[in-house]
Write a protein that holds these residues in place. Structure first.
Motif, PDB file in Angstrom:
ATOM      1  N   VAL A 133      -7.793  42.302 -35.331  1.00  0.00           N
ATOM      2  CA  VAL A 133      -8.147  41.113 -34.822  1.00  0.00           C
ATOM      3  C   VAL A 133      -8.462  39.884 -35.618  1.00  0.00           C
ATOM      4  N   PHE A 134      -9.488  40.497 -36.780  1.00  0.00           N
ATOM      5  CA  PHE A 134     -10.094  39.243 -37.266  1.00  0.00           C
ATOM      6  C   PHE A 134      -9.172  38.883 -38.310  1.00  0.00           C
ATOM      7  N   ARG A 135      -8.117  39.586 -38.734  1.00  0.00           N
ATOM      8  CA  ARG A 135      -6.954  39.166 -39.741  1.00  0.00           C
ATOM      9  C   ARG A 135      -6.322  38.272 -38.977  1.00  0.00           C
ATOM     10  N   PHE A 136      -6.113  38.251 -37.826  1.00  0.00           N
ATOM     11  CA  PHE A 136      -5.461  37.521 -37.014  1.00  0.00           C
ATOM     12  C   PHE A 136      -5.834  35.978 -36.873  1.00  0.00           C
ATOM     13  N   ASN A 177      -7.501  28.197 -30.357  1.00  0.00           N
ATOM     14  CA  ASN A 177      -8.790  29.076 -30.486  1.00  0.00           C
ATOM     15  C   ASN A 177      -8.284  30.500 -30.297  1.00  0.00           C
ATOM     16  N   LYS A 178      -7.998  31.200 -31.634  1.00  0.00           N
ATOM     17  CA  LYS A 178      -7.302  32.462 -31.399  1.00  0.00           C
ATOM     18  C   LYS A 178      -8.245  33.430 -30.833  1.00  0.00           C
ATOM     19  N   THR A 179      -9.562  33.423 -30.399  1.00  0.00           N
ATOM     20  CA  THR A 179     -10.233  34.156 -29.907  1.00  0.00           C
ATOM     21  C   THR A 179     -10.140  34.432 -28.535  1.00  0.00           C
ATOM     22  N   PHE A 180      -9.398  33.860 -28.080  1.00  0.00           N
ATOM     23  CA  PHE A 180      -8.639  34.190 -26.440  1.00  0.00           C
ATOM     24  C   PHE A 180      -7.599  35.012 -26.609  1.00  0.00           C
ATOM     25  N   ALA A 181      -6.911  35.294 -27.757  1.00  0.00           N
ATOM     26  CA  ALA A 181      -5.677  36.274 -27.821  1.00  0.00           C
ATOM     27  C   ALA A 181      -6.237  37.653 -27.555  1.00  0.00           C
ATOM     28  N   LEU A 218      -3.376  42.423 -28.908  1.00  0.00           N
ATOM     29  CA  LEU A 218      -2.780  42.413 -30.409  1.00  0.00           C
ATOM     30  C   LEU A 218      -2.349  43.452 -30.979  1.00  0.00           C
ATOM     31  N   VAL A 219      -0.986  43.357 -31.338  1.00  0.00           N
ATOM     32  CA  VAL A 219      -0.353  44.355 -32.024  1.00  0.00           C
ATOM     33  C   VAL A 219       0.146  43.736 -33.202  1.00  0.00           C
ATOM     34  N   ARG A 220      -0.151  44.395 -34.278  1.00  0.00           N
ATOM     35  CA  ARG A 220       0.347  43.872 -35.579  1.00  0.00           C
ATOM     36  C   ARG A 220       1.712  44.858 -36.110  1.00  0.00           C
ATOM     37  N   ASN A 221       2.815  43.796 -36.496  1.00  0.00           N
ATOM     38  CA  ASN A 221       4.159  44.423 -37.069  1.00  0.00           C
ATOM     39  C   ASN A 221       4.157  43.829 -38.346  1.00  0.00           C
TER      40      ASN A 221
END
Length: 454
Positions: free
Chosen positions: A151-154, A230-234, A237-240
């Motif tokens: 999440v923090f990386r996103f 504001n990406k804190t609303f996402a 999350l799934v990283r690919n």
């Protein structure tokens, strides 16, 4: 939800009101926040700890890890070192992250930079103890810490970290309004006057509410321009590889983030209204209330209002900007401090983050039985309460239920939900502390656990 629908409470003071005033204050209180969405109760309570010696142990239970990440970020803003951010700077940064789908470039820079520090907090216990001893991550599983790291990386600016929140917001509004979308401003105005204001949130002004419903930007000031997602609303999350998938924009798009800090105020003159026109917006009241919290956390003394510190735009229709860059991606880092200095010390407060898997399990786990002196239950988490939930209550515990009063629910729906809470309380021998005989709206209703003392 990304925010709550009830005002911020000093939970130590709320608890003291329910106890015998002749007795000494307890040395320690355990507080469970069950899905409250934002850290308003934590910050309000922490800002008043200079007045007493009771240790407050907060346990935050949320339904998804992205909400834990947001709570962590918002709390860090409040406890940020005063050498890097002024009280007013923290106030506006907090409001930006809390309630705006688009951020100022400065706010985006803070989130982008702070994400690296937050990663270290959840992955390195020694670093966390040095920089932010207020946080306790023992309740999180290792896989959850790994997800928080993602999440923090996103949140860090990168061309593949895409979150077009402006499009997601508009899609949600279109889906909700259907054929009424072409007349959306009239629909927004009806919701405000016939629902939210009728339900008690009279401080919310038409210009700010309709702008929020249209854009997702709740808090605006003439000197600022919101431009970056504001990406804190996402969530979800799934990283690919280097790419992230997510569920788009979820959460509330009808009531707004105004109830937490923008409906009530210690100064009555800020709530003055004439012919339905407020002197101050809910945004302005939010600014005043958040400013008080930030000041008292930093200075450890009572805040005194200086009206030069806050805005007064209740009767003005501000010229809103074009939301620059809303459909683009900021890939470059924004120049700003590292924000990796130790947070403000607050010896009497500890914040424990609980595993999202505890949402239902906590009600049956032995280690949590008879543990909590104060429990605050969000309205959208009421359905998660099981028959075993009262086993969490300590003797004479204070239980606060959030209602649906300050929302766009109809009066019948609000009344039905209130009846559900009352029935639940009666079935579990909870003593009402709220005076229902007085015909006033309640965003929080309070009970005391008496079953343990009988």
């Amino acid at each position: 939800m990304f925010w709550g629908f009830s005002e911020a409470l000093d939970l130590f003071e709320e608890y003291r009101k329910t106890q015998d005033q002749s007795q000494e204050a307890p040395a320690e209180l355990n507080i469970l926040l069950f899905g409250v969405g934002d850290p308003r109760h934590v910050l309000k309570s922490a800002s008043k700890t200079f007045k007493h010696t009771t240790k407050l142990n907060f346990y935050l239970q949320e339904g998804c890890l992205e909400l834990i990440a947001r709570n962590l970020l918002l709390t860090c803003i409040a406890f940020e070192n005063g050498q890097h951010l002024s009280v007013k700077g923290k106030t506006h940064l907090f409001m930006d992250v809390l309630g705006n789908t688009l951020l100022r470039p400065f706010s985006n820079g803070y989130v982008n930079t702070k994400a690296k520090t937050l990663t270290n907090l959840v992955t390195d216990p020694d670093y966390a103890e040095k920089v932010a001893p207020i946080f306790k991550f023992d309740g999180l599983r290792y896989k959850e810490r790994d997800h928080l790291e993602d999440v923090f990386r996103f949140w860090i600016n990168h061309e593949k970290h895409v979150f077009n929140v402006a499009q997601y917001w508009d899609a949600r509004v279109r889906a909700m309004l259907g054929t009424r979308y072409d007349h959306k401003m009239g629909a927004f105005d009806w919701d405000l006057h016939m629902r939210i204001r009728e339900n008690g949130a009279k401080q919310i002004c038409p210009q700010e509410y309709k702008h929020w419903r249209n854009t997702g930007i709740a808090f605006t000031f003439p000197e600022y321009e919101q431009s970056d997602p504001n990406k804190t609303f996402a969530v979800g999350l799934v990283r690919n590889g280097a790419v992230y998938m997510h569920r788009g924009m979820v959460g509330d798009v009808t009531s707004g983030p105004y109830a937490s800090f923008g409906v009530k105020c210690a100064e009555d003159r800020l709530l003055h209204s004439q012919h339905g026109v407020n002197d101050f917006r809910s945004t302005d009241v939010t600014e005043r209330n958040v400013l008080e919290i930030m000041y008292e956390l930093q200075e450890q003394k009572d805040y005194t209002l200086n009206e030069k510190d806050i805005h007064q735009y209740g009767s003005f229709v501000l010229e809103q900007g074009q939301n620059l860059n809303k459909d683009l991606i900021r890939t470059e880092s924004v120049e700003c401090c590292e924000y990796n200095e130790p947070l403000i010390q607050c010896e009497n407060v500890k914040i424990h983050f609980l595993s999202v898997e505890y949402l239902l399990k906590i009600q049956t786990q032995q280690e949590h039985r008879n543990k909590y002196d104060i429990i605050v239950i969000a309205n959208n988490y009421f359905s998660f309460l099981k028959e075993d939930f009262p086993q969490l209550f300590a003797p004479n515990a204070l239980i606060c239920f959030e209602t649906r009063q300050l929302t766009t629910f109809s009066k019948d729906e609000i009344s039905q939900f209130l009846t559900q809470i009352k029935d639940y309380a009666k079935a579990h021998s909870l003593q009402p502390l709220t005076n229902f005989a007085i015909n006033v709206p309640h965003s929080i209703i309070r009970y005391r656990s008496i079953s343990q003392t009988q």
